[in-house]
Design a protein around this motif. Structure first.
Motif: not given
Length: 256
Positions: A47-49, A61, A65-68, A82, A202
């Motif tokens: 995971c990031k951020n 978050e 930058n909404k990565e899974a 989100h 997404k």
């Protein structure tokens, strides 16, 4: 639409018909007290951020930058990060190819009130009762074979439409005729649940299930619950040695 979702829709049936079907073979299982025994784990893989509130074991978050997000058993995620209303719950698994009797897995949702029971029988969502009375929850497919790539089953949820009396949605995977066929989750591989944005499909988060005790016949993979006016996801991953009938009795669904 959903990464090659494998769809085969069955005709709706009544709760009464469901109660007399082969799904309803009851077995004695482990205590339901164990059902709520979460194994909390504060490690996040890939995971990031993300920032973790260790006291609540919850993630949100901090950037656009909404990565899974990959969550692990016991971790919680605030879906309000989100600012979405419509979500899809995708569930997938790989079935054994050498089983004596072919496996058929089903997904269900129990829409629960403050007492932990369904607010009415109509708020038990499964392949035979695919929509909730408030229009918030729709079961889109029942895959009978588990073959192919992508999600095996998908459930659509519109959070703003959920009946105000509902405090929690329990997301469950069960094995059809598990008692009759002596089948358990120990032979199932690569099971997961993921949450997707209903606007663009997404992926928001994913929970990969890696623990399949041999005695487990039903699996509560996760919960969507309400806290402080927002909806959150809990990666539960709790298995029981009981079939869908046992879960229905526990969650207060009237089967007779």
């Amino acid at each position: 639409m959903f990464n090659g979702v494998k769809m085969k829709v069955q005709q709706p049936i009544s709760i009464q018909e469901f109660a007399t079907s082969s799904h309803m073979k009851v077995t004695q299982g482990i205590s339901f007290a164990d059902f709520a025994n979460n194994c909390l784990n504060n490690n996040v893989n890939g995971c990031k951020n993300i920032v973790a509130d260790n006291s609540a074991n919850e993630f949100s978050e901090t950037t656009q930058n909404k990565e899974a997000i990959i969550v692990t058993k016991g971790q919680r995620y605030n879906l309000s990060s989100h600012e979405i209303d419509s979500i899809y719950i995708g569930l997938g698994w790989d079935l054994p190819t050498d089983a004596r009797i072919a496996y058929d897995l089903d997904s269900e949702i129990f829409m629960l009130g403050k007492d932990g029971k369904v607010i009415s029988d109509d708020y038990f969502i499964f392949y035979g009762q695919t929509s909730s009375p408030d229009g918030s929850c729709n079961h889109l497919a029942d895959n009978l074979t588990g073959e192919g790539m992508g999600d095996d089953e998908v459930i659509q949820i519109e959070l703003s439409k959920i009946n105000p009396s509902v405090e929690k949605l329990a997301i469950v995977i069960t094995i059809n005729d598990a008692i009759e066929n002596d089948q358990r989750f120990g032979e199932i591989n690569n099971a997961y649940v993921r949450v997707m944005d209903g606007k663009n499909n997404k992926e928001i988060l994913r929970f990969n299930l890696t623990d399949y005790p041999d005695e487990v016949r039903s699996l509560t993979v996760g919960e969507i619950y309400k806290k402080d006016g927002t909806w959150r996801f809990n990666a539960l991953g709790q298995g029981l040695d009981t079939d869908l009938a046992g879960l229905c009795r526990f969650y207060g669904v009237n089967l007779v």
